[in-house]
Design a protein around this motif. Structure first.
Motif, short mmCIF file in Angstrom:
data_model
loop_
_atom_site.label_atom_id
_atom_site.label_comp_id
_atom_site.label_asym_id
_atom_site.label_seq_id
_atom_site.Cartn_x
_atom_site.Cartn_y
_atom_site.Cartn_z
N UNK A 77 -9.11 13.08 8.01
CA UNK A 77 -8.69 13.84 7.64
C UNK A 77 -9.19 14.03 6.01
N UNK A 78 -8.59 13.19 5.61
CA UNK A 78 -8.97 13.37 3.21
C UNK A 78 -10.16 12.16 2.48
N UNK A 79 -10.50 12.57 1.95
CA UNK A 79 -11.50 12.12 1.79
C UNK A 79 -10.67 10.32 1.50
N UNK A 80 -11.58 8.69 1.70
CA UNK A 80 -11.19 8.21 1.70
C UNK A 80 -9.88 7.47 2.67
N UNK A 252 -0.43 10.02 -3.37
CA UNK A 252 -0.76 9.97 -4.82
C UNK A 252 -1.79 11.76 -4.50
N UNK A 253 -3.46 11.92 -4.81
CA UNK A 253 -3.92 12.72 -3.74
C UNK A 253 -4.71 12.42 -2.35
N UNK A 254 -4.97 11.41 -2.94
CA UNK A 254 -5.64 10.61 -1.95
C UNK A 254 -5.27 8.83 -1.40
N UNK A 255 -4.27 8.74 -1.33
CA UNK A 255 -4.19 7.44 -1.23
C UNK A 255 -4.78 5.81 -2.24
N UNK A 256 -5.56 6.64 -3.28
CA UNK A 256 -6.02 4.95 -4.25
C UNK A 256 -5.37 4.85 -5.34
N UNK A 257 -4.55 6.06 -6.12
CA UNK A 257 -3.80 5.22 -7.68
C UNK A 257 -2.69 4.92 -6.29
N UNK A 258 -2.16 5.19 -5.27
CA UNK A 258 -1.02 5.14 -4.57
C UNK A 258 -1.16 3.27 -4.29
N UNK A 267 3.39 -7.04 -6.65
CA UNK A 267 3.89 -7.78 -7.55
C UNK A 267 5.58 -8.63 -8.27
N UNK A 268 6.78 -7.63 -8.20
CA UNK A 268 7.46 -7.22 -8.59
C UNK A 268 8.71 -7.61 -7.53
N UNK A 269 8.21 -8.61 -6.44
CA UNK A 269 9.10 -8.96 -4.49
C UNK A 269 9.42 -7.81 -4.36
N UNK A 270 8.35 -7.00 -3.83
CA UNK A 270 8.79 -5.99 -2.74
C UNK A 270 8.41 -5.66 -1.63
N UNK A 271 8.66 -5.80 -0.47
CA UNK A 271 7.86 -6.70 0.56
C UNK A 271 8.05 -4.85 1.45
N UNK A 272 9.05 -4.41 1.53
CA UNK A 272 8.42 -3.19 2.60
C UNK A 272 8.27 -1.95 1.90
N UNK A 273 6.78 -2.40 1.55
CA UNK A 273 5.92 -0.81 0.93
C UNK A 273 4.84 -0.24 2.40
N UNK A 274 4.47 1.66 1.72
CA UNK A 274 3.48 1.61 2.55
C UNK A 274 2.92 3.03 1.24
N UNK A 275 1.87 2.76 1.59
CA UNK A 275 0.78 3.67 0.92
C UNK A 275 0.65 4.91 2.23
N UNK A 276 0.98 6.43 1.98
CA UNK A 276 0.54 7.44 2.02
C UNK A 276 -0.36 7.48 2.39
N UNK A 277 -1.31 7.67 3.53
CA UNK A 277 -2.89 7.85 3.98
C UNK A 277 -3.12 9.29 3.73
N UNK A 278 -3.56 9.82 2.92
CA UNK A 278 -4.48 10.77 2.78
C UNK A 278 -3.49 11.58 1.85
N UNK A 279 -2.34 11.55 1.22
CA UNK A 279 -0.98 11.86 0.39
C UNK A 279 -1.40 13.19 0.75
N UNK A 280 -1.28 14.38 -0.72
CA UNK A 280 -1.39 15.25 -0.84
C UNK A 280 -2.18 15.78 -0.23
#
Length: 292
Positions: A77-80, A252-258, A267-280
């Protein structure tokens, strides 16, 4: 069974990489995507970094990985958009990577493209992957060896398994904005205007500037401009102080910078992280008018 060098962090230094060049079961990947320009210098879109890799050089032995094509879903649905399991396994196998290979990823930018591929590996169940801190910029600044031309990888068999919690969809983000969950939203969007240039992954500027209820921590804040390396852990903790201890969804805009923000949180130990694929680019399909 032979395995590659042991990783103890999602980041490795240029010295660590130099010390392990030529090791068994070890693959270095250049994941660069480049901005193209027209004859008058105007923005022309995003192109694979393969030409730069061949003509301007790369770390000795590095394989080039195409994030635009093989490591994204062309029908997404979005690039990348993240590739399917089958597509990811095939692309990684054609890079010469199996499930005993240690993988180091870098790019010629600030690490966002390398972070995206690192995140793809993690989301498909593989952790023997790290990003080169400082990337090619740091490597060259230290006058380390550079190789020209294309490196053809061997093929291998790679098996993936999905970790769906490492991705967020629009429904989850909507629940965060509505206050129905304790999850935090973090935007990796730059704080300065795009000045007519399309954001990463977009053919034209997005109609949205962000998503409500989100904090903004752009990639430029993660990297020391004097070295191109990630800032110290204490500085990262300060940046993300308001969101640590909660589930965090980056966008971010499409999940790259995110993905770079997701790496910093890891890196700081945060375990529960997700990327919003497609983003804005995904968010705008339903919410463009209300998120300006």
């Amino acid at each position: 069974m032979t395995t590659g060098p042991l990783l103890i962090s999602p980041l490795v230094s240029t010295q660590w990489l130099a010390d392990h060049l030529g090791a068994d079961k070890f693959v270095i990947i250049d994941a660069t995507v480049s901005w193209s320009t027209g004859v008058l210098g105007e923005f022309g879109g995003l192109v694979t970094g393969h030409e730069r890799y061949v003509l301007e050089g790369h770390i000795p032995g590095a394989i080039f990985a195409d994030l635009i094509d093989g490591l994204s879903d062309p029908d997404g649905a979005a690039p990348f958009a993240k590739p399917s399991q089958e597509r990811f396994e095939d692309a990684v196998g054609h890079l010469g990577i199996d499930n005993e290979t240690t993988v180091i990823v870098y790019d010629t930018s600030s690490g966002e493209w390398a972070s995206r591929l690192w995140w793809l590996f993690r989301s498909w169940g593989y952790d023997s992957v790290a990003v080169l801190d400082g990337g090619f910029v740091r490597w060259v600044a230290e006058d380390r060896a550079v190789e020209l031309g294309h490196v053809s990888p061997l093929t291998a068999d790679f098996a993936a398994f999905e970790r769906p919690r490492l991705w967020a969809d629009r429904a989850e983000v909507e629940s965060i904005v509505a206050g129905d969950t304790d999850t935090r939203l973090v935007s990796a969007l730059p704080t300065t205007p795009w000045r007519g240039r399309a954001p990463i992954g977009a053919s034209s500027p997005s109609t949205s500037s962000s998503i409500p209820a989100s904090a903004t921590i752009p990639v430029s804040h993660l990297v020391d401009p004097s070295t191109n390396e990630f800032v110290e852990e204490a500085a990262l903790r300060e940046l993300f102080d308001d969101v640590v201890g909660h589930r965090v969804v980056t966008f971010c805009h499409s999940g790259i910078d995110a993905a770079a923000d997701a790496l910093a949180l890891t890196l700081i130990g945060q375990e529960d992280v997700a990327v919003y694929d497609g983003s804005l680019l995904d968010w705008d399909r339903e919410h463009a008018l209300t998120s300006r």
